[in-house]
Design a protein around this motif. Sequence first.
Motif, PDB file in Angstrom:
ATOM      1  N   LYS A 155       7.243  11.272  -8.363  1.00  0.00           N
ATOM      2  CA  LYS A 155       6.671  12.035  -7.250  1.00  0.00           C
ATOM      3  C   LYS A 155       6.067  11.105  -6.198  1.00  0.00           C
ATOM      4  CE  LYS A 155       4.382  15.768  -7.881  1.00  0.00           C
ATOM      5  NZ  LYS A 155       3.334  16.712  -8.343  1.00  0.00           N
ATOM      6  N   ALA A 156       5.444  10.018  -6.649  1.00  0.00           N
ATOM      7  CA  ALA A 156       4.891   9.044  -5.708  1.00  0.00           C
ATOM      8  C   ALA A 156       6.002   8.418  -4.866  1.00  0.00           C
ATOM      9  CB  ALA A 156       4.118   7.961  -6.462  1.00  0.00           C
ATOM     10  N   ILE A 157       7.136   8.124  -5.495  1.00  0.00           N
ATOM     11  CA  ILE A 157       8.278   7.552  -4.776  1.00  0.00           C
ATOM     12  C   ILE A 157       8.826   8.557  -3.768  1.00  0.00           C
ATOM     13  CG2 ILE A 157      10.634   6.665  -5.007  1.00  0.00           C
ATOM     14  CD1 ILE A 157       9.829   5.593  -7.768  1.00  0.00           C
ATOM     15  N   LEU A 158       8.962   9.820  -4.186  1.00  0.00           N
ATOM     16  CA  LEU A 158       9.457  10.865  -3.291  1.00  0.00           C
ATOM     17  C   LEU A 158       8.566  11.013  -2.066  1.00  0.00           C
ATOM     18  CD1 LEU A 158      10.482  13.616  -5.871  1.00  0.00           C
ATOM     19  CD2 LEU A 158      12.015  12.544  -4.215  1.00  0.00           C
ATOM     20  N   CYS A 185       8.796   7.922   0.275  1.00  0.00           N
ATOM     21  CA  CYS A 185      10.060   7.907   1.027  1.00  0.00           C
ATOM     22  C   CYS A 185      10.054   8.962   2.128  1.00  0.00           C
ATOM     23  CB  CYS A 185      11.231   8.136   0.086  1.00  0.00           C
ATOM     24  SG  CYS A 185      11.587   6.721  -0.980  1.00  0.00           S
ATOM     25  N   GLN A 186       9.493  10.119   1.830  1.00  0.00           N
ATOM     26  CA  GLN A 186       9.415  11.167   2.851  1.00  0.00           C
ATOM     27  C   GLN A 186       8.552  10.715   4.026  1.00  0.00           C
ATOM     28  OE1 GLN A 186       8.369  15.032   1.315  1.00  0.00           O
ATOM     29  NE2 GLN A 186       7.776  15.820   3.304  1.00  0.00           N
ATOM     30  N   ASP A 187       7.437  10.058   3.724  1.00  0.00           N
ATOM     31  CA  ASP A 187       6.538   9.575   4.779  1.00  0.00           C
ATOM     32  C   ASP A 187       7.166   8.462   5.606  1.00  0.00           C
ATOM     33  OD1 ASP A 187       4.656  11.371   3.896  1.00  0.00           O
ATOM     34  OD2 ASP A 187       3.525   9.906   2.717  1.00  0.00           O
ATOM     35  N   PHE A 207       8.683  -3.120   2.335  1.00  0.00           N
ATOM     36  CA  PHE A 207       8.769  -1.711   1.949  1.00  0.00           C
ATOM     37  C   PHE A 207       8.627  -1.578   0.433  1.00  0.00           C
ATOM     38  CE2 PHE A 207      11.078   1.969   0.429  1.00  0.00           C
ATOM     39  CZ  PHE A 207      10.710   2.976   1.299  1.00  0.00           C
ATOM     40  N   PHE A 208       9.381  -2.389  -0.311  1.00  0.00           N
ATOM     41  CA  PHE A 208       9.326  -2.323  -1.769  1.00  0.00           C
ATOM     42  C   PHE A 208       7.964  -2.751  -2.295  1.00  0.00           C
ATOM     43  CE2 PHE A 208      13.932  -1.952  -1.735  1.00  0.00           C
ATOM     44  CZ  PHE A 208      14.165  -1.159  -2.841  1.00  0.00           C
ATOM     45  N   SER A 209       7.368  -3.747  -1.667  1.00  0.00           N
ATOM     46  CA  SER A 209       6.063  -4.220  -2.104  1.00  0.00           C
ATOM     47  C   SER A 209       5.016  -3.120  -1.965  1.00  0.00           C
ATOM     48  CB  SER A 209       5.647  -5.446  -1.281  1.00  0.00           C
ATOM     49  OG  SER A 209       4.357  -5.889  -1.653  1.00  0.00           O
ATOM     50  N   GLU A 210       5.030  -2.433  -0.821  1.00  0.00           N
ATOM     51  CA  GLU A 210       4.083  -1.340  -0.606  1.00  0.00           C
ATOM     52  C   GLU A 210       4.367  -0.169  -1.548  1.00  0.00           C
ATOM     53  OE1 GLU A 210       1.330  -1.204   1.275  1.00  0.00           O
ATOM     54  OE2 GLU A 210       1.703  -3.340   1.576  1.00  0.00           O
ATOM     55  N   LEU A 211       5.645   0.099  -1.782  1.00  0.00           N
ATOM     56  CA  LEU A 211       6.016   1.189  -2.682  1.00  0.00           C
ATOM     57  C   LEU A 211       5.532   0.904  -4.103  1.00  0.00           C
ATOM     58  CD1 LEU A 211       7.408   3.806  -3.388  1.00  0.00           C
ATOM     59  CD2 LEU A 211       9.609   2.590  -3.407  1.00  0.00           C
ATOM     60  N   MET A 212       5.673  -0.338  -4.557  1.00  0.00           N
ATOM     61  CA  MET A 212       5.192  -0.705  -5.883  1.00  0.00           C
ATOM     62  C   MET A 212       3.680  -0.521  -5.979  1.00  0.00           C
ATOM     63  SD  MET A 212       7.540  -1.542  -8.031  1.00  0.00           S
ATOM     64  CE  MET A 212       9.319  -1.809  -7.962  1.00  0.00           C
ATOM     65  N   LYS A 213       2.966  -0.827  -4.905  1.00  0.00           N
ATOM     66  CA  LYS A 213       1.509  -0.641  -4.902  1.00  0.00           C
ATOM     67  C   LYS A 213       1.151   0.832  -5.020  1.00  0.00           C
ATOM     68  CE  LYS A 213       0.430  -4.768  -2.140  1.00  0.00           C
ATOM     69  NZ  LYS A 213      -0.090  -5.259  -0.839  1.00  0.00           N
ATOM     70  N   VAL A 214       1.902   1.673  -4.302  1.00  0.00           N
ATOM     71  CA  VAL A 214       1.655   3.115  -4.362  1.00  0.00           C
ATOM     72  C   VAL A 214       1.879   3.633  -5.783  1.00  0.00           C
ATOM     73  CG1 VAL A 214       2.515   5.370  -3.611  1.00  0.00           C
ATOM     74  CG2 VAL A 214       2.168   3.547  -1.938  1.00  0.00           C
ATOM     75  N   CYS A 215       2.987   3.231  -6.394  1.00  0.00           N
ATOM     76  CA  CYS A 215       3.296   3.656  -7.763  1.00  0.00           C
ATOM     77  C   CYS A 215       2.238   3.162  -8.737  1.00  0.00           C
ATOM     78  CB  CYS A 215       4.668   3.132  -8.180  1.00  0.00           C
ATOM     79  SG  CYS A 215       6.060   3.868  -7.290  1.00  0.00           S
ATOM     80  N   THR A 216       1.832   1.923  -8.577  1.00  0.00           N
ATOM     81  CA  THR A 216       0.839   1.320  -9.465  1.00  0.00           C
ATOM     82  C   THR A 216      -0.502   2.020  -9.353  1.00  0.00           C
ATOM     83  OG1 THR A 216       1.914  -0.853  -9.382  1.00  0.00           O
ATOM     84  CG2 THR A 216      -0.409  -0.795  -9.991  1.00  0.00           C
ATOM     85  N   ASP A 217      -0.956   2.273  -8.120  1.00  0.00           N
ATOM     86  CA  ASP A 217      -2.243   2.945  -7.917  1.00  0.00           C
ATOM     87  C   ASP A 217      -2.217   4.363  -8.492  1.00  0.00           C
ATOM     88  OD1 ASP A 217      -3.214   0.716  -6.650  1.00  0.00           O
ATOM     89  OD2 ASP A 217      -2.889   1.465  -4.619  1.00  0.00           O
TER      90      ASP A 217
END
Length: 313
Positions: free
Chosen positions: A13-16, A19-21, A63-73
């Motif tokens: 859900k965090a990835i979805l 990506c939408q944002d 992009f991937f670095s920020e996405l990994m941070k979002v998933c991790t948090d």
Amino acid sequence: MIKFLVRPALTAKAILNYCQDNNVILPEEFDVIRSLSDDDLISSSAPIKMLECIEQQTNNAEFFSELMKVCTDTWLQAFYRMVPPRNDADMASQLVDFYENIHGMRINHNWSLLETNETVSLVSKSALHGKFNDLLLYSFLIKMMSQPNISATGTITAEFSLKSEEYLKYLDFPVDTKFGTNDTNVGKFVFSVSKLCDSKVYNPMFLSKRITDYDLLIAASNMIPINKLNISSLAFILGISPRSLTKVVEEMGISLKTLINNVKYKKARRLLEMNNGNIKLTACDCGFTDQGRLTKIFNQTMGISPSEFLLTK
């Protein structure tokens, strides 16, 4: 016995949402996850497939670095809701806490915890083993070990199965890291932390595995849109024949038809609540061309119509 690797929906859900944002389009097959709660179990392959789809669209390392941070948090917040952080915990004890509260309870991957006099190691040998599975787990563990309540005393090492170039374009590696030499997804991911004393910190007798075959059936059902959920589609996603699935469920002492109807109802009810009671929109989101099929789901399960359900809220 059903074999199906699962994990909570919160990472997918965090990835979805990310990506939408950021105007990154993912295949429609993942839209079914949006209406799930963070704790609902889904296929473990879902977030991995999402990341692979993203990789085909962009090679933007930031992009991937920020996405990994979002998933991790997201994952860390959920973990601390389950297991409140202990003050002045050491890294070894924290790794044990994570393993005991996640493995077998929220994730059924092929993980093991190994302890010596000097270290505690989490070993992942999942069938999903690959760079994104490694990176998600590594990112979370590093983030967890860097929290203010964790003693920084000691060392961390990580071992990856693939070549360094498979990982370095996505993350920095601040700890002692070893990489594999093969091009294929073989080997294992190992995350090790040093202990502050020689005494044992892990007792496998206290490990409680709670994910049941019923949980796996629900997780597989969560991956199928309401209008396509039936015995055949559920059997397909589980990798078994409809006949075998029916037999397995009968041995569990439950009705497969009832299980499927209950899952449909739960999904439809959540969509109806998310749509603020808009029955027409909910029927559309369920993939139905008319409201009658939505009404049938509510009647079969609860004996009331969607309109009558809304009156009870």
